[in-house]
Design a protein around this motif. Sequence first.
Motif, PDB file in Angstrom:
ATOM      1  N   GLY A   1       0.829  -1.196   0.000  1.00 33.48           N
ATOM      2  CA  GLY A   1       0.000   0.000   0.000  1.00 33.48           C
ATOM      3  C   GLY A   1       0.865   1.248   0.000  1.00 33.48           C
ATOM      4  N   PRO A   2       0.282   2.403   0.333  1.00 40.51           N
ATOM      5  CA  PRO A   2       1.043   3.661   0.311  1.00 40.51           C
ATOM      6  C   PRO A   2       2.301   3.633   1.186  1.00 40.51           C
ATOM      7  CG  PRO A   2      -1.296   4.137   0.426  1.00 40.51           C
ATOM      8  CD  PRO A   2      -1.157   2.645   0.592  1.00 40.51           C
ATOM      9  N   VAL A   3       2.213   3.047   2.371  1.00 41.88           N
ATOM     10  CA  VAL A   3       3.387   2.994   3.247  1.00 41.88           C
ATOM     11  C   VAL A   3       4.461   2.097   2.644  1.00 41.88           C
ATOM     12  CG1 VAL A   3       4.260   2.214   5.478  1.00 41.88           C
ATOM     13  CG2 VAL A   3       2.153   3.552   5.357  1.00 41.88           C
TER      14      VAL A   3
ATOM     15  N   ASN B   1      -1.884  -3.574   6.047  1.00 40.23           N
ATOM     16  CA  ASN B   1      -2.979  -2.669   6.384  1.00 40.23           C
ATOM     17  C   ASN B   1      -4.317  -3.407   6.325  1.00 40.23           C
ATOM     18  OD1 ASN B   1      -4.361  -0.284   6.969  1.00 40.23           O
ATOM     19  ND2 ASN B   1      -4.552   0.281   4.819  1.00 40.23           N
ATOM     20  N   PRO B   2      -4.663  -4.147   7.385  1.00 37.76           N
ATOM     21  CA  PRO B   2      -5.953  -4.855   7.387  1.00 37.76           C
ATOM     22  C   PRO B   2      -7.126  -3.872   7.283  1.00 37.76           C
ATOM     23  CG  PRO B   2      -4.536  -5.609   9.173  1.00 37.76           C
ATOM     24  CD  PRO B   2      -3.913  -4.370   8.622  1.00 37.76           C
ATOM     25  N   GLU B   3      -8.257  -4.394   6.850  1.00 40.34           N
ATOM     26  CA  GLU B   3      -9.447  -3.550   6.794  1.00 40.34           C
ATOM     27  C   GLU B   3      -9.744  -2.986   8.177  1.00 40.34           C
ATOM     28  OE1 GLU B   3     -12.874  -4.644   4.317  1.00 40.34           O
ATOM     29  OE2 GLU B   3     -11.809  -6.534   3.946  1.00 40.34           O
ATOM     30  N   TYR B   4     -10.200  -1.751   8.197  1.00 32.52           N
ATOM     31  CA  TYR B   4     -10.322  -1.003   9.447  1.00 32.52           C
ATOM     32  C   TYR B   4     -11.194  -1.704  10.473  1.00 32.52           C
ATOM     33  CZ  TYR B   4     -10.393   3.273  12.283  1.00 32.52           C
ATOM     34  OH  TYR B   4     -10.238   4.194  13.283  1.00 32.52           O
TER      35      TYR B   4
ATOM     36  N   ALA C   1       2.920   6.930  13.561  1.00 34.99           N
ATOM     37  CA  ALA C   1       2.642   8.107  12.754  1.00 34.99           C
ATOM     38  C   ALA C   1       1.275   8.683  13.054  1.00 34.99           C
ATOM     39  CB  ALA C   1       2.725   7.765  11.262  1.00 34.99           C
ATOM     40  N   ALA C   2       1.177   9.994  12.885  1.00 30.72           N
ATOM     41  CA  ALA C   2      -0.112  10.676  12.942  1.00 30.72           C
ATOM     42  C   ALA C   2      -0.881  10.363  11.657  1.00 30.72           C
ATOM     43  CB  ALA C   2       0.119  12.179  13.092  1.00 30.72           C
ATOM     44  N   ASP C   3      -2.051  10.956  11.485  1.00 33.01           N
ATOM     45  CA  ASP C   3      -2.838  10.729  10.275  1.00 33.01           C
ATOM     46  C   ASP C   3      -2.029  11.097   9.044  1.00 33.01           C
ATOM     47  OD1 ASP C   3      -5.161   9.840  11.551  1.00 33.01           O
ATOM     48  OD2 ASP C   3      -5.892  11.875  11.854  1.00 33.01           O
ATOM     49  N   PHE C   4      -2.149  10.267   8.007  1.00 27.69           N
ATOM     50  CA  PHE C   4      -1.381  10.469   6.791  1.00 27.69           C
ATOM     51  C   PHE C   4      -1.915  11.635   5.962  1.00 27.69           C
ATOM     52  CE2 PHE C   4      -0.522   5.627   6.720  1.00 27.69           C
ATOM     53  CZ  PHE C   4       0.534   5.790   7.608  1.00 27.69           C
ATOM     54  N   VAL C   5      -1.001  12.252   5.230  1.00 26.88           N
ATOM     55  CA  VAL C   5      -1.351  13.242   4.228  1.00 26.88           C
ATOM     56  C   VAL C   5      -0.353  13.078   3.089  1.00 26.88           C
ATOM     57  CG1 VAL C   5       0.104  15.029   5.301  1.00 26.88           C
ATOM     58  CG2 VAL C   5      -1.780  15.707   3.789  1.00 26.88           C
TER      59      VAL C   5
ATOM     60  N   GLY D   1      -8.436   7.525   1.163  1.00 27.33           N
ATOM     61  CA  GLY D   1      -7.712   6.833   2.211  1.00 27.33           C
ATOM     62  C   GLY D   1      -7.191   7.717   3.323  1.00 27.33           C
ATOM     63  N   THR D   2      -7.393   9.029   3.246  1.00 25.77           N
ATOM     64  CA  THR D   2      -6.929   9.934   4.297  1.00 25.77           C
ATOM     65  C   THR D   2      -8.031  10.926   4.644  1.00 25.77           C
ATOM     66  OG1 THR D   2      -6.008  11.602   2.783  1.00 25.77           O
ATOM     67  CG2 THR D   2      -4.562   9.771   3.406  1.00 25.77           C
ATOM     68  N   HIS D   3      -7.985  11.444   5.860  1.00 29.09           N
ATOM     69  CA  HIS D   3      -9.032  12.362   6.315  1.00 29.09           C
ATOM     70  C   HIS D   3      -9.048  13.646   5.486  1.00 29.09           C
ATOM     71  CE1 HIS D   3     -10.401  10.065   9.732  1.00 29.09           C
ATOM     72  NE2 HIS D   3      -9.149   9.847  10.088  1.00 29.09           N
ATOM     73  N   LEU D   4      -7.892  14.170   5.143  1.00 24.87           N
ATOM     74  CA  LEU D   4      -7.849  15.379   4.323  1.00 24.87           C
ATOM     75  C   LEU D   4      -8.120  15.049   2.855  1.00 24.87           C
ATOM     76  CD1 LEU D   4      -4.740  17.229   5.834  1.00 24.87           C
ATOM     77  CD2 LEU D   4      -7.163  17.626   6.329  1.00 24.87           C
ATOM     78  N   GLY D   5      -7.580  13.935   2.399  1.00 28.25           N
ATOM     79  CA  GLY D   5      -7.712  13.589   0.990  1.00 28.25           C
ATOM     80  C   GLY D   5      -9.140  13.441   0.531  1.00 28.25           C
TER      81      GLY D   5
END
Length: 309
Positions: free
Chosen positions: A10-12, A69-72, A152-156, A164-168
């Motif tokens: 994934g992204p990470v 990154n398992p499903e939330y 890590a804090a929330d990704f951006v 996939g991100t709160h801001l995105g």
Amino acid sequence: MALHVLVGKGPVGTTTAAELVARGHEVRMLSRSGGRSTSTIEHRQVDATDAGSLAAAARGAAAIYNAVNPEYHRWATDWPPVAAALLTAAERTGSVLVTMSNLYGYGRPTGPMTPDSPLAATDTKGRVRIRMWLDALAAHEAGRVRITEARAADFVGPQAPPEGTHLGRQLAAIRKGRRAWVVGDPDAPRSWAYLPDVGATLATLGTDERALGRAWHVAVNSPRSQRQALDDLAGAMGMPPVPVSGVPWPVMSAIGMVVPTMREVAAMRHQFDQPFVTDSSATSATFGLTATPWNEVVAATAAAVPVTA
């Protein structure tokens, strides 16, 4: 240079792989679906719960990186077998285990979170992350394996899909000039972790023995509330600020009755209704890692939004 094995693409995983390649390392990525190998990154199809297959694929590796990154809504069931298999694989191969983690283990914060803050979470997700860390730390202290962890804090950043991100997930609304509906208090200060900084941190932890036996926070800029961050992104997109509102918690709970992910978000209310800020000074002091300047983070994230979004 050494072989480094990443589990999860994934992204990470992909951002960390790119960082390791840039540093001259050999990189192998393992995932359930596999992938097409390139001249710089080898892909293999491996089940992250299969310790034997993981160990075979990581033989000779300097480090194994847990970027799964398992499903939330499936953390409680999916994380334990993955964590156990990765710990076993690291023990069998002698590779350092570098785990990508988050802030869930701290529970409701009473101030800026440091890697030494108490792991006081009482919710299910937080307890899962605490158990993973304590199991790994116990194995490290017993001399069975060498471990470290990045939190890590929330990704951006444009490296993650917008949803996939709160801001995105608000970028399309900004482009259309519409109200942005966010989780929690729009004005609560928050830390944000830029994905290339996440990758740089993981790559450093996997190559520096000073990282072993403890957790480290990914370097972050000064806190920005969701409203401030979205205003910044709007400006970078050449758009005026849009109204920003928090989705009422009763609405989130109601949606959660039919949408498992929203149910889990509502259960993490303590992360969104007050300041949620990290202190990454230990990472910067030890490794010289600093956060990418916020204006560059904003510019890169905004540039990835299609004009027609």
